[in-house]
Enzyme design. Structure first.
Site, PDB file in Angstrom:
ATOM      1  CB  ILE A  36      -0.976   0.059   1.207  1.00  0.00           C
ATOM      2  CG1 ILE A  36      -0.238  -0.230   2.517  1.00  0.00           C
ATOM      3  CG2 ILE A  36      -2.143  -0.887   0.997  1.00  0.00           C
ATOM      4  CD1 ILE A  36      -1.128  -0.146   3.748  1.00  0.00           C
ATOM      5  N   GLY A  39       8.673   3.616   0.828  1.00  0.00           N
ATOM      6  CA  GLY A  39       9.550   4.734   1.158  1.00  0.00           C
ATOM      7  C   GLY A  39      10.972   4.284   0.941  1.00  0.00           C
ATOM      8  CB  SER A  40      14.069   5.805   2.108  1.00  0.00           C
ATOM      9  OG  SER A  40      13.365   6.156   3.281  1.00  0.00           O
ATOM     10  CB  VAL A  44       3.683   0.406   4.139  1.00  0.00           C
ATOM     11  CG1 VAL A  44       2.576   0.235   5.163  1.00  0.00           C
ATOM     12  CG2 VAL A  44       4.808   1.262   4.706  1.00  0.00           C
ATOM     13  CG  ASP A 153       9.441  13.211   6.837  1.00  0.00           C
ATOM     14  OD1 ASP A 153       9.331  14.181   6.047  1.00  0.00           O
ATOM     15  OD2 ASP A 153       9.643  12.050   6.444  1.00  0.00           O
TER      16      ASP A 153
HETATM   17  P1  ATP Z   1       9.149   8.688   3.850  1.00  0.00           P
HETATM   18  O1  ATP Z   1       9.589   8.291   2.453  1.00  0.00           O
HETATM   19  O2  ATP Z   1       8.072   9.716   3.900  1.00  0.00           O
HETATM   20  O3  ATP Z   1      10.239   8.860   4.833  1.00  0.00           O
HETATM   21  P2  ATP Z   1       8.864   6.225   5.082  1.00  0.00           P
HETATM   22  O4  ATP Z   1       9.800   5.505   4.140  1.00  0.00           O
HETATM   23  O5  ATP Z   1       9.446   6.566   6.365  1.00  0.00           O
HETATM   24  O6  ATP Z   1       8.313   7.443   4.328  1.00  0.00           O
HETATM   25  P3  ATP Z   1       6.141   5.748   5.994  1.00  0.00           P
HETATM   26  O7  ATP Z   1       5.807   7.170   5.762  1.00  0.00           O
HETATM   27  O8  ATP Z   1       6.065   5.262   7.369  1.00  0.00           O
HETATM   28  O9  ATP Z   1       7.548   5.355   5.348  1.00  0.00           O
HETATM   29  O10 ATP Z   1       5.199   4.864   5.070  1.00  0.00           O
HETATM   30  C1  ATP Z   1       5.166   5.048   3.648  1.00  0.00           C
HETATM   31  C2  ATP Z   1       3.727   5.111   3.154  1.00  0.00           C
HETATM   32  O11 ATP Z   1       3.049   3.907   3.504  1.00  0.00           O
HETATM   33  C3  ATP Z   1       2.890   6.212   3.793  1.00  0.00           C
HETATM   34  O12 ATP Z   1       3.006   7.431   3.113  1.00  0.00           O
HETATM   35  C4  ATP Z   1       1.480   5.639   3.688  1.00  0.00           C
HETATM   36  O13 ATP Z   1       0.957   5.855   2.390  1.00  0.00           O
HETATM   37  C5  ATP Z   1       1.715   4.159   3.877  1.00  0.00           C
HETATM   38  N1  ATP Z   1       1.517   3.787   5.297  1.00  0.00           N
HETATM   39  C6  ATP Z   1       2.420   3.861   6.297  1.00  0.00           C
HETATM   40  N2  ATP Z   1       1.894   3.449   7.474  1.00  0.00           N
HETATM   41  C7  ATP Z   1       0.621   3.101   7.213  1.00  0.00           C
HETATM   42  C8  ATP Z   1      -0.473   2.594   8.021  1.00  0.00           C
HETATM   43  N3  ATP Z   1      -0.339   2.378   9.326  1.00  0.00           N
HETATM   44  N4  ATP Z   1      -1.653   2.354   7.407  1.00  0.00           N
HETATM   45  C9  ATP Z   1      -1.788   2.582   6.078  1.00  0.00           C
HETATM   46  N5  ATP Z   1      -0.824   3.053   5.277  1.00  0.00           N
HETATM   47  C10 ATP Z   1       0.378   3.314   5.825  1.00  0.00           C
HETATM   48 MG    MG Z   2       6.515   8.885   5.121  1.00  0.00          MG
HETATM   49 MG    MG Z   3      10.115   8.325   7.201  1.00  0.00          MG
END
Ligand code: ATP
Ligand code: MG
Ligand code: MG
Length: 329
Positions: A36, A39-40, A44, A153
């Site tokens: 769904i 990210g880096s 998820v 962030d």
């Molecule tokens: P970024 O690239 O912003 O640093 P990240 O790699 O740290 O992101 P998250 O922001 O935690 O990762 O998660 C990436 C994406 O996954 C989110 O933008 C969201 O669309 C989805 N996501 C994350 N956690 C959830 C959740 N609990 N329920 C549904 N979707 C989620």
């Molecule tokens: Mg994020």
């Molecule tokens: Mg992040």
């Protein structure tokens, strides 16, 4: 600055690290995984928890390869922090597993982010909807600030919505351990000028999140943060050098009503280049734009409206936004 111990990636020798993870096989507990977001770190997934029969979100974070040690310490930080806190407007931690150089962080499931919502509508959502999202997101943020942390962030992609219309601040991977902080962390277009300048001097504190919050308001109103058409280096330069961005007054050709004075003033007071001149988190919560926000039922209506639009999308677009519909399928 506390000295970070060098951690061997994946090692559970340290009992405080071991206590964060279950070493049981997560594949036995979770089924029906569907990506769904990503990210880096990895991706998820939406999944079914067979133990509780609930839907959950699983953030899989790998730590093999080159920067394994750094990623492992980031994972421990994110999991350790999320596990400790509990707040109605912060995404809820459920469990954490370790399997084959990958951490499975299990959280409550949200249907999508505020960024997904504006993406679906391809146009502004209503000001009252923005206010209701902001009110709850700020309540979560103020909790983080009360415990003397900085989120670092804040952006619409990290503001999630549950199917019940509750707004949850997510992505606690960048939260600072200490305040004031010094390192260059965040996503460029949402970064406060002082965070950009802290590359070579000075410190920043909770107020840098308020700048990012102001940028997030512009994102919700205009779909993209300022300077989004530029590459990140140019954007950073402009954020640091220019006058602060403002909400664009909608043109008279736009059918929607212009933004209210209180919305414009809220954004204006979040986006002061001097952090001292910016609204504090408390003052944000007391600003009329936030105190006049309608009850959360307006977010339920926004979700319903968004799902209706998704249902009408053509095949290709539908696939991109299908995750918003998983609970209805
Ligand atoms: P970024 O690239 O912003 O640093 P990240 O790699 O740290 O992101 P998250 O922001 O935690 O990762 O998660 C990436 C994406 O996954 C989110 O933008 C969201 O669309 C989805 N996501 C994350 N956690 C959830 C959740 N609990 N329920 C549904 N979707 C989620
Ligand atoms: Mg994020
Ligand atoms: Mg992040």
């Amino acid at each position: 600055m506390p000295i970070q111990p060098i951690l061997k990636p994946g090692s559970l020798k340290d009992p405080s690290v071991a206590s964060l993870f279950s070493t049981k096989d997560p594949e036995l507990r979770f089924s029906d995984l569907r990506e769904i977001g990503h990210g880096s770190f990895g991706a998820v997934y939406f999944a079914l928890d067979k133990e509780t029969n609930e839907n959950v979100a699983i953030k899989k974070m790998g730590f093999s390869g080159k920067q394994a040690a750094e990623r492992w310490s980031d994972i421990i930080k994110e999991v350790g922090f999320l596990k400790k806190i509990r707040h109605g407007n912060i995404v809820e931690y459920k469990a954490c597993y370790l399997k084959e150089q990958t951490c499975w962080l299990v959280m409550e499931y949200c249907i999508g982010s505020a960024a997904d919502i504006v993406e679906v509508h391809k146009g502004p959502i209503f000001e009252q909807e923005i206010a209701a999202i902001c009110q709850q997101a700020l309540t979560g943020l103020s909790f983080i600030h009360e415990i003397k942390r900085i989120h670092r962030d804040v952006k619409a992609g990290n503001i999630l919505l549950t199917d019940h219309g509750v707004v949850k601040l997510a992505d606690l991977g960048s939260v600072s351990c200490s305040s004031p902080a010094q390192s260059f962390v965040g996503t460029p277009y949402w970064m406060a000028p002082e965070v950009i300048l802290a590359m070579d001097e000075g410190h920043y504190d909770q107020r840098s999140d308020i700048w990012s919050f102001g940028i997030t308001c512009i994102e919700l109103a205009e779909r993209k943060p300022p300077f989004f058409n530029m590459n990140t280096m140019s954007a950073l330069y402009h954020i640091a050098q220019n006058e602060p961005p403002k909400l664009q007054i909608k043109s008279s050709t736009n059918e929607a009503a212009p933004w209210s004075e209180k919305f414009i003033s809220f954004v204006d007071q979040c986006l002061r280049k001097d952090p001292e001149q910016r609204l504090s988190t408390k003052a944000c919560l007391n600003h009329p734009f936030i105190t006049d926000a309608l009850p959360p039922s307006i977010i339920l209506e926004l979700i319903r409206r968004t799902k209706r639009v998704v249902r009408e999308l053509d095949n290709f677009q539908y696939r991109k936004m299908r995750k918003l519909m998983y609970l209805d399928e």
